[in-house]
Scaffold this active site. Structure first.
Site, PDB file in Angstrom:
ATOM      1  N   GLU A   1      17.363 -19.110  15.398  1.00  0.00           N
ATOM      2  CA  GLU A   1      18.447 -20.055  15.604  1.00  0.00           C
ATOM      3  C   GLU A   1      18.787 -20.254  16.869  1.00  0.00           C
ATOM      4  O   GLU A   1      19.126 -21.516  17.940  1.00  0.00           O
ATOM      5  CB  GLU A   1      20.131 -19.212  15.476  1.00  0.00           C
ATOM      6  CG  GLU A   1      20.287 -18.922  13.722  1.00  0.00           C
ATOM      7  CD  GLU A   1      20.230 -19.673  12.348  1.00  0.00           C
ATOM      8  OE1 GLU A   1      20.090 -21.136  13.129  1.00  0.00           O
ATOM      9  OE2 GLU A   1      19.278 -19.797  11.598  1.00  0.00           O
TER      10      GLU A   1
ATOM     11  N   GLU B   1      13.177 -27.728  12.003  1.00  0.00           N
ATOM     12  CA  GLU B   1      13.029 -26.230  11.954  1.00  0.00           C
ATOM     13  C   GLU B   1      11.271 -26.052  12.631  1.00  0.00           C
ATOM     14  O   GLU B   1      11.040 -24.862  12.673  1.00  0.00           O
ATOM     15  CB  GLU B   1      12.675 -26.567  10.029  1.00  0.00           C
ATOM     16  CG  GLU B   1      12.485 -24.540   9.792  1.00  0.00           C
ATOM     17  CD  GLU B   1      13.694 -24.064  10.044  1.00  0.00           C
ATOM     18  OE1 GLU B   1      13.464 -23.168   9.259  1.00  0.00           O
ATOM     19  OE2 GLU B   1      14.968 -24.799  10.390  1.00  0.00           O
TER      20      GLU B   1
END
Length: 493
Positions: A259, A288
């Site tokens: 994250e 991502e």
């Protein structure tokens, strides 16, 4: 100038987006359980208002008139991206958008209960509603070949289902063969990461990792959520969440680093882009690629552990009995497992392929929601040779379908591929990269990402950006080479 009026409208819309984002963050972190239904309605109302403004005739007219003006490169990108999104979402009736948001919020609450109780039937009617609405949205958006294309384009602009299948075929073959090859290697001892670890100490270790990565705590914070996520509330407010497992150190540490990678991307987008169509990442897959780069390529490297070892021992002194190399091997343990978020780099993409195939069939009416647990288990057996014993380890493990995020899952796989391609180019540009990481100096890597990727925001589509950065379009060979080079060392092949 019309462009300035257009920006003012976007800034206003973004304020509604900020309010909705803050409510959604609270929904998943601190909100009392009983507040879920009413909160869902509030989120739906605010999101619906922002959506109506974004697809208003006024925005359309300002985009058209701004396009005729003499603009700089950034303003041209604002109009180009804004126009594409306007034309796309203008096709969706505001009432449908609002209904989707409300249904998704309710579905998320039902999913959480179903997962805890291991009872798919609790979630099924909510998911059926979300799927029905998602198919309607896809039909409004339009497509040439495959209804799923309309949804895939929301997350990875320009990509077609047929193209994705061409990427998957050789990658699947390679991964299954290589997974079998690893059975012949020397398995690492991963038990050293699976014992009792007090949560407060895990939190301390996670915070140390974020500081090392240069996450700006003055522009963000870290909280806890069932399913870790990163959210941008607004300018200088990028929040991450993680989770803790008292018996698995990998879970919290790598959720945090993952994250943190997303957050670094958001914190690196120029502040003047905030609230504008170019104030996001290029695509979900590019996003991502940033989280995977930090989690896997950096965070699971030997060089990382040669530096971070001292931090680990300071927080958990029991690790002084192990070497950095033993920890490096332990965190790269490969196994056929049920949970996607805990999967290793070799098996992870197989989990994504399974989800892609299921949701593509679901959206195209080849399977029904009621069939999902059975279809899921069959595909797990085909891909990984294992079958979940309960739905919480299978079809209920991810929150994405509750959100209505069909078309999102491929982004994870594509992100892995992009990250390996970026890494190869980064190493060419920074020959001393490994030595820098070994010394705990992550700035060269972060600065490279900031210059090449973060600073561009959403000015370019993913294919354009990848070619600008690496000189070629997406090429999965770099990921396959990365996997072989790394895991041949881990398994001493």
């Amino acid at each position: 100038m019309y462009i300035e009026k257009l920006k003012e409208k976007y800034f206003l819309i973004s304020k509604y987006g900020t309010a909705a984002a803050l409510l959604e963050w609270d929904f998943e972190t601190h909100m009392p359980k009983k507040a879920a239904e009413k909160r869902a309605e509030v989120i739906g109302e605010i999101s619906g208002k922002a959506f109506e403004m974004a697809v208003s005739d006024e925005i359309g007219e300002l985009l058209m008139k701004s396009e005729e003006e003499s603009l700089n490169e950034i303003d041209k990108a604002i109009v180009r991206v804004g126009k594409k999104e306007y034309e796309k979402f203008k096709k969706i009736p505001p009432d449908l958008f609002k209904e989707i948001n409300i249904s998704a919020s309710k579905a998320q609450a039902a999913w959480e209960e179903a997962k805890i109780k291991n009872d798919f039937s609790i979630f099924q009617p909510h998911l059926e509603k979300v799927v029905e609405l998602t198919k309607k949205m896809a039909d409004y958006l339009g497509y040439d070949e495959n209804r799923y294309d309309a949804l895939l384009d929301l997350y990875e602009p320009g990509l077609k289902t047929s193209e994705l299948k061409k990427v998957i075929e050789p990658l699947r073959k390679f991964l299954i063969q290589y997974l079998n090859k690893l059975d012949e290697g020397k398995k690492p001892d991963n038990s050293i990461m699976k014992r009792y670890f007090p949560i407060e100490k895990q939190k301390e270790l996670s915070l140390r990792a974020l500081k090392l990565m240069k996450y700006d705590f003055d522009a963000g914070r870290m909280d806890v959520a069932m399913h870790p996520f990163t959210t941008t509330i607004g300018a200088n407010d990028v929040r991450i969440t993680t989770r803790y497992n008292e018996n698995d150190l990998n879970d919290s540490l790598y959720s945090t680093i993952h994250e943190g990678g997303h957050a670094l991307y958001e914190q690196g987008i120029p502040e003047e882009f905030s609230g504008l169509p170019i104030g996001d990442g290029a695509s979900m897959a590019i996003h991502e690629s940033q989280s995977r780069f930090w989690e896997n390529i950096i965070g699971r490297s030997l060089e990382f552990w040669e530096y971070f070892y001292n931090d680990l021992v300071e927080v958990f002194p029991e690790f002084k009995d192990y070497t950095p190399e033993e920890i490096f091997k332990a965190v790269n343990f490969v196994e056929r497992s049920f949970i996607r978020t805990e999967a290793d780099e070799v098996t992870y993409n197989l989990h994504i392929m399974l989800r892609f195939e299921i949701e593509e069939a679901l959206i195209n009416d080849r399977i029904k929601v009621e069939d999902l647990p059975e279809v899921w288990n069959e595909k797990m057996k085909d891909y990984l040779g294992i079958v979940p014993g309960k739905d919480s380890e299978g079809v209920l493990q991810d929150v994405h379908w509750a959100h209505g995020s069909f078309g999102y899952f491929p982004s994870y796989m594509l992100g892995n591929l992009y990250s390996a391609q970026f890494y190869k180019k980064m190493r060419e540009d920074i020959p001393e990269l490994d030595d820098k990481i070994k010394k705990g100096d992550f700035e060269p890597a972060l600065n490279w990402l900031r210059e090449k990727i973060h600073s561009k925001g959403k000015m370019y589509e993913p294919g354009e950006l990848v070619k600008m950065v690496t000189g070629e379009l997406l090429n999965p060979k770099y990921f396959m080479e990365y996997i072989e080079n790394k895991f041949n060392k881990v398994y001493e092949l």
